[in-house]
Design an enzyme around this catalytic site. Sequence first.
Site, PDB file in Angstrom:
ATOM      1  N   LYS A 114       0.828  -1.211   0.000  1.00 31.53           N
ATOM      2  CA  LYS A 114       0.000   0.000   0.000  1.00 31.53           C
ATOM      3  C   LYS A 114       0.862   1.261   0.000  1.00 31.53           C
ATOM      4  CE  LYS A 114      -4.385  -1.753   1.543  1.00 31.53           C
ATOM      5  NZ  LYS A 114      -5.568  -1.621   2.359  1.00 31.53           N
ATOM      6  N   LYS A 196      -4.675  -9.678  -6.840  1.00 26.74           N
ATOM      7  CA  LYS A 196      -5.973 -10.050  -6.274  1.00 26.74           C
ATOM      8  C   LYS A 196      -7.073  -9.103  -6.757  1.00 26.74           C
ATOM      9  CE  LYS A 196      -6.644  -7.660  -1.867  1.00 26.74           C
ATOM     10  NZ  LYS A 196      -7.127  -7.777  -0.505  1.00 26.74           N
ATOM     11  N   LYS A 199     -11.224  -3.993  -4.551  1.00 27.41           N
ATOM     12  CA  LYS A 199     -12.173  -2.905  -4.831  1.00 27.41           C
ATOM     13  C   LYS A 199     -11.465  -1.575  -4.973  1.00 27.41           C
ATOM     14  CE  LYS A 199     -13.056  -3.111   0.017  1.00 27.41           C
ATOM     15  NZ  LYS A 199     -13.774  -3.891   0.990  1.00 27.41           N
TER      16      LYS A 199
HETATM   17  P1  ATP Z   1      -8.844  -3.672  -0.787  1.00 27.17           P
HETATM   18  O1  ATP Z   1      -9.239  -4.498  -1.962  1.00 27.17           O
HETATM   19  O2  ATP Z   1      -9.323  -2.281  -0.865  1.00 27.17           O
HETATM   20  O3  ATP Z   1      -7.410  -3.829  -0.410  1.00 27.17           O
HETATM   21  P2  ATP Z   1     -10.027  -5.725   0.695  1.00 27.17           P
HETATM   22  O4  ATP Z   1     -11.257  -6.035  -0.061  1.00 27.17           O
HETATM   23  O5  ATP Z   1      -8.868  -6.627   0.589  1.00 27.17           O
HETATM   24  O6  ATP Z   1      -9.620  -4.245   0.415  1.00 27.17           O
HETATM   25  P3  ATP Z   1     -11.489  -5.940   3.137  1.00 27.17           P
HETATM   26  O7  ATP Z   1     -12.704  -5.275   2.678  1.00 27.17           O
HETATM   27  O8  ATP Z   1     -11.078  -5.621   4.515  1.00 27.17           O
HETATM   28  O9  ATP Z   1     -10.266  -5.597   2.226  1.00 27.17           O
HETATM   29  O10 ATP Z   1     -11.613  -7.492   2.958  1.00 27.17           O
HETATM   30  C1  ATP Z   1     -12.640  -8.190   3.600  1.00 27.17           C
HETATM   31  C2  ATP Z   1     -12.438  -9.655   3.493  1.00 27.17           C
HETATM   32  O11 ATP Z   1     -12.504 -10.059   2.135  1.00 27.17           O
HETATM   33  C3  ATP Z   1     -11.096 -10.145   4.018  1.00 27.17           C
HETATM   34  O12 ATP Z   1     -11.284 -11.331   4.780  1.00 27.17           O
HETATM   35  C4  ATP Z   1     -10.297 -10.391   2.779  1.00 27.17           C
HETATM   36  O13 ATP Z   1      -9.322 -11.373   2.975  1.00 27.17           O
HETATM   37  C5  ATP Z   1     -11.385 -10.845   1.822  1.00 27.17           C
HETATM   38  N1  ATP Z   1     -10.998 -10.555   0.450  1.00 27.17           N
HETATM   39  C6  ATP Z   1     -10.740  -9.360  -0.085  1.00 27.17           C
HETATM   40  N2  ATP Z   1     -10.408  -9.457  -1.377  1.00 27.17           N
HETATM   41  C7  ATP Z   1     -10.457 -10.781  -1.661  1.00 27.17           C
HETATM   42  C8  ATP Z   1     -10.213 -11.560  -2.826  1.00 27.17           C
HETATM   43  N3  ATP Z   1      -9.854 -11.004  -3.944  1.00 27.17           N
HETATM   44  N4  ATP Z   1     -10.378 -12.902  -2.760  1.00 27.17           N
HETATM   45  C9  ATP Z   1     -10.742 -13.499  -1.615  1.00 27.17           C
HETATM   46  N5  ATP Z   1     -10.985 -12.830  -0.486  1.00 27.17           N
HETATM   47  C10 ATP Z   1     -10.842 -11.497  -0.498  1.00 27.17           C
END
Ligand code: ATP
Length: 333
Positions: A114, A196, A199
Site C-alpha cells: 500500500k 488479487k 475494490k
Molecule cells: P482492498 O481491496 O481495498 O485492499 P479488501 O477487499 O482486501 O480491500 P477488506 O474489505 O477488509 O479488504 O476485505 C474483507 C475480506 O474479504 C477479508 O477477509 C479479505 O481477505 C477478503 N478478500 C478481499 N479481497 C479478496 C479476494 N480477492 N479474494 C478473496 N478474499 C478477499
Amino acid sequence: MKRLVSGIQPTGQLTLGNYIGAIKQFVALQNELEETEFFIFIADLHAITTPQDKTTLRKAIKGVAALYVACGLDPEKVNLFIQSEIPEHANLGYIMESTAYVGEMERMTQYKDKRLKQSDGIRTSLLTYPTLMAADILLYDADIVPIGDDQKQHLELTRNLAERFNHLYGNTFVVPEGFYPKTGARIKSLVDPTKKMSKSDDNQKAYILLLDEINVIKNKIKSAVTDSDRTIRYDVKEKAGISNLLTIYASLTDQSIKSIVKQYEGKSYAEFKADLADIVADTIEPIQKRYQALIHDPVLDDILDKGRQRASEIARKKMVKVYKRVGLGRIKS
Ligand code: ATP
Ligand code: LTN
C-alpha cells in the site's frame, strides 16, 4: 462457548472477491458451527488509514452492513456491529502498539504494497494497522478468525502479540486460530489475474461489485483476460485467468474444480464464460433485491444496535482486565 470474530472494511463497495473469500464463508459457518458466538463488524476505523470522503464513508458503513445481511448473514445468530461504536477497539489498539515492535510493522507485506501506491502523506495508522486488527480480535477472546489468505500475516502477528502480552503481564488473551476457505481464498483481478481482485483497483473491469448492474457483471466475466491456448484446465502459473474463473465457478456452485474441468472438456472459453456469467448473475441478483429492501429499513439500525450492545458488554469487561494487568489508572477501592 467459542467465539468467532471477523471484520470487513467499508472502503469502496464489496466485490465478488469479498463475497467468495469472506461473506460466503461467514454464512456457511453460521449454519455449521455450533456452540460458537459470532462477532462480525464493519471496520470503519481501519478505513481511515487512507483518506476517505466522509459522506461516502458514512454511506458505505451502512451499505456494507445491509449487504452482509442481504448475503445471508443471520442477525439472530450473528452480532453485527460497527467498530468505531465500540471505543475499546481503539483503546486496546494502543495497548497493542505498546506490545508490538516497529520492525514487525514494517515487515508487513500489505503495508509495503500500500505504501508503494502512495508517494507521500502516508498515515501512521497505515503502519500500525495490524495492531488495531490484533485488538479487534483479542478484545473478544476470539478462538476462530475467518479471513482471506491475504490476511494471514496479520493473524500470525496477532497470535505473536497475544503470546507476548500473556508472557509479559500474565495470561489475558486467547491465542486465535485463522480459518481459511478451501476454495476462493484469493479471487484474482479479471484484468490481471496475477493480482488479487481488489475494490481499490483503478480499473473497474478488474472487479465485480455486488451492486454492479447485472448486465455489467455478465460483460465483465465475458471479457475477463484469459490466454491464447484453448483448453480449460487449472494451472495457476501458465493459465492464471482461466484458473481464476474456475475458482469462481467452483466456489459459487460448490463443485470441485476437477469436475468442472471434466464438464468443459472440448468446449470453448466463450461457452465456459457465458455459463459462468449466468452463475454469477444468478447468485448476485437475489442479493441485490434483498439489499434494496433493507437499506432504508429501520430494522437495519435495530440489528446494528443489538450487535453493539453485546459487543460492548464483552469489550468493556476485557479492557478493565487489560488496564489492571498493565498497571494503568487506579485500582477502585
Ligand atoms: P482492498 O481491496 O481495498 O485492499 P479488501 O477487499 O482486501 O480491500 P477488506 O474489505 O477488509 O479488504 O476485505 C474483507 C475480506 O474479504 C477479508 O477477509 C479479505 O481477505 C477478503 N478478500 C478481499 N479481497 C479478496 C479476494 N480477492 N479474494 C478473496 N478474499 C478477499
Ligand atoms: N484487515 C482485514 C479486515 C479486518 C479484520 C479484522 C479481519 C480488520 N479487523 C479482524 C479479521 C479480524 C482486511 O483488510 N481484510
